[in-house]
Design a protein around this motif. Structure first.
Motif, PDB file in Angstrom:
ATOM      1  N   ARG A  30      41.924  47.053  52.099  1.00 48.39           N
ATOM      2  CA  ARG A  30      41.406  47.402  50.778  1.00 48.39           C
ATOM      3  C   ARG A  30      41.563  48.904  50.591  1.00 48.39           C
ATOM      4  N   GLU A  31      42.137  49.278  49.472  1.00 43.98           N
ATOM      5  CA  GLU A  31      42.326  50.699  49.162  1.00 43.98           C
ATOM      6  C   GLU A  31      41.547  51.035  47.894  1.00 43.98           C
ATOM      7  N   ASP A  32      41.497  52.317  47.576  1.00 42.13           N
ATOM      8  CA  ASP A  32      40.778  52.738  46.366  1.00 42.13           C
ATOM      9  C   ASP A  32      41.359  52.094  45.108  1.00 42.13           C
ATOM     10  N   ASN A  33      42.667  51.790  45.158  1.00 43.07           N
ATOM     11  CA  ASN A  33      43.314  51.206  43.974  1.00 43.07           C
ATOM     12  C   ASN A  33      43.451  49.682  44.069  1.00 43.07           C
ATOM     13  N   SER A  34      42.728  49.080  45.002  1.00 42.68           N
ATOM     14  CA  SER A  34      42.771  47.618  45.123  1.00 42.68           C
ATOM     15  C   SER A  34      42.096  46.977  43.919  1.00 42.68           C
ATOM     16  N   ARG A  35      42.738  45.949  43.404  1.00 39.35           N
ATOM     17  CA  ARG A  35      42.141  45.177  42.306  1.00 39.35           C
ATOM     18  C   ARG A  35      42.493  43.698  42.489  1.00 39.35           C
ATOM     19  N   LEU A  36      41.809  42.875  41.737  1.00 41.71           N
ATOM     20  CA  LEU A  36      42.128  41.445  41.717  1.00 41.71           C
ATOM     21  C   LEU A  36      42.860  41.154  40.413  1.00 41.71           C
ATOM     22  N   ALA A  37      44.050  40.567  40.554  1.00 39.68           N
ATOM     23  CA  ALA A  37      44.885  40.340  39.368  1.00 39.68           C
ATOM     24  C   ALA A  37      44.232  39.387  38.370  1.00 39.68           C
ATOM     25  N   CYS A  38      43.341  38.527  38.860  1.00 41.84           N
ATOM     26  CA  CYS A  38      42.696  37.586  37.932  1.00 41.84           C
ATOM     27  C   CYS A  38      41.642  38.273  37.074  1.00 41.84           C
ATOM     28  N   GLN A  39      41.301  39.490  37.434  1.00 40.39           N
ATOM     29  CA  GLN A  39      40.262  40.202  36.685  1.00 40.39           C
ATOM     30  C   GLN A  39      40.849  41.300  35.790  1.00 40.39           C
ATOM     31  N   ILE A  40      42.153  41.387  35.767  1.00 37.05           N
ATOM     32  CA  ILE A  40      42.803  42.394  34.916  1.00 37.05           C
ATOM     33  C   ILE A  40      43.345  41.693  33.676  1.00 37.05           C
ATOM     34  N   ARG A  41      42.738  41.962  32.545  1.00 36.44           N
ATOM     35  CA  ARG A  41      43.212  41.342  31.296  1.00 36.44           C
ATOM     36  C   ARG A  41      44.201  42.300  30.634  1.00 36.44           C
ATOM     37  N   ILE A  42      45.359  41.757  30.325  1.00 39.31           N
ATOM     38  CA  ILE A  42      46.447  42.576  29.791  1.00 39.31           C
ATOM     39  C   ILE A  42      46.150  43.062  28.380  1.00 39.31           C
ATOM     40  N   THR A  43      46.340  44.346  28.181  1.00 39.97           N
ATOM     41  CA  THR A  43      46.242  44.923  26.840  1.00 39.97           C
ATOM     42  C   THR A  43      47.526  45.707  26.572  1.00 39.97           C
ATOM     43  N   GLU A  44      47.744  45.979  25.316  1.00 37.90           N
ATOM     44  CA  GLU A  44      48.930  46.726  24.883  1.00 37.90           C
ATOM     45  C   GLU A  44      49.055  48.072  25.607  1.00 37.90           C
ATOM     46  N   GLU A  45      47.916  48.670  25.888  1.00 40.37           N
ATOM     47  CA  GLU A  45      47.902  49.999  26.531  1.00 40.37           C
ATOM     48  C   GLU A  45      48.458  49.959  27.948  1.00 40.37           C
ATOM     49  N   MET A  46      48.603  48.771  28.517  1.00 38.95           N
ATOM     50  CA  MET A  46      49.071  48.680  29.913  1.00 38.95           C
ATOM     51  C   MET A  46      50.586  48.732  30.027  1.00 38.95           C
ATOM     52  N   GLN A  47      51.260  48.929  28.934  1.00 43.28           N
ATOM     53  CA  GLN A  47      52.716  49.041  28.935  1.00 43.28           C
ATOM     54  C   GLN A  47      53.157  50.017  30.035  1.00 43.28           C
ATOM     55  N   GLY A  48      54.020  49.558  30.939  1.00 48.05           N
ATOM     56  CA  GLY A  48      54.541  50.434  31.983  1.00 48.05           C
ATOM     57  C   GLY A  48      53.673  50.537  33.231  1.00 48.05           C
ATOM     58  N   MET A  49      52.606  49.766  33.291  1.00 41.57           N
ATOM     59  CA  MET A  49      51.721  49.810  34.464  1.00 41.57           C
ATOM     60  C   MET A  49      52.507  49.425  35.726  1.00 41.57           C
ATOM     61  N   ARG A  50      52.147  50.036  36.829  1.00 40.70           N
ATOM     62  CA  ARG A  50      52.835  49.751  38.101  1.00 40.70           C
ATOM     63  C   ARG A  50      51.859  49.172  39.119  1.00 40.70           C
ATOM     64  N   ILE A  51      52.298  48.063  39.704  1.00 43.05           N
ATOM     65  CA  ILE A  51      51.486  47.314  40.675  1.00 43.05           C
ATOM     66  C   ILE A  51      52.282  47.180  41.959  1.00 43.05           C
ATOM     67  N   THR A  52      51.606  47.262  43.086  1.00 41.12           N
ATOM     68  CA  THR A  52      52.252  46.935  44.368  1.00 41.12           C
ATOM     69  C   THR A  52      51.509  45.766  44.978  1.00 41.12           C
ATOM     70  N   MET A  53      52.253  44.862  45.558  1.00 41.38           N
ATOM     71  CA  MET A  53      51.633  43.713  46.201  1.00 41.38           C
ATOM     72  C   MET A  53      51.356  43.999  47.671  1.00 41.38           C
ATOM     73  N   PRO A  54      50.254  43.486  48.193  1.00 44.17           N
ATOM     74  CA  PRO A  54      49.974  43.638  49.627  1.00 44.17           C
ATOM     75  C   PRO A  54      50.909  42.729  50.433  1.00 44.17           C
ATOM     76  N   ASP A  55      50.964  42.950  51.735  1.00 46.10           N
ATOM     77  CA  ASP A  55      51.887  42.151  52.552  1.00 46.10           C
ATOM     78  C   ASP A  55      51.340  40.779  52.894  1.00 46.10           C
ATOM     79  N   ARG A  56      50.092  40.551  52.574  1.00 46.79           N
ATOM     80  CA  ARG A  56      49.535  39.205  52.810  1.00 46.79           C
ATOM     81  C   ARG A  56      48.303  38.973  51.938  1.00 46.79           C
ATOM     82  N   GLN A  57      48.014  37.677  51.700  1.00 53.07           N
ATOM     83  CA  GLN A  57      46.841  37.302  50.910  1.00 53.07           C
ATOM     84  C   GLN A  57      45.887  36.431  51.733  1.00 53.07           C
ATOM     85  N   PHE A  58      46.301  36.137  52.988  1.00 55.65           N
ATOM     86  CA  PHE A  58      45.430  35.306  53.850  1.00 55.65           C
ATOM     87  C   PHE A  58      45.227  36.021  55.168  1.00 55.65           C
TER      88      PHE A  58
END
Ligand code: FES
Length: 108
Positions: free
Chosen positions: A80-108
């Protein structure tokens, strides 16, 4: 209007996601078939398998994580890092145009 979000996979591959306003990041990523967005609980903030790192979000576009999300982030498989988030809790808005996400190497 679709919003472009850049997703970097653990192997460095960058993918462009066309996201729809009003959907969650998880819903958009799953619909597009992107790797890494498992979402075992179906987007209910109860599994931590939609963990991602928000590298860059246009200022003011991303709401703070709720207490529920912050608690669930304690249980994610990858660090878990300071910029960790859950994708199910991020609701897309127009302002997010160009947002950058990195995926972790595992989810389990
Ligand atoms: S899908 Fe389960 S916490 Fe996001």
């Amino acid at each position: 209007m679709s919003i472009t979000i850049f997703v970097t996979q653990p192997n460095g591959a960058e993918e462009e996601l066309s996201a729809e306003e009003g959907q969650t990041l998880l819903e958009c990523a799953q619909a597009a078939g992107l790797d890494g967005f498992v979402g075992e609980c179906g987007g209910n903030c109860a599994c931590g398998t939609c963990h991602c790192y928000v590298e860059q979000a246009p200022q003011g576009s991303l709401l703070e994580a709720s207490n529920e999300e912050l608690q669930m982030l304690d249980f994610v498989a990858a660090p878990r890092e300071d910029n960790s988030r859950l994708a199910c809790q991020i609701r897309i808005t127009e302002e997010m145009q160009g947002m950058r996400i990195t995926m972790p190497d595992r989810q389990f």
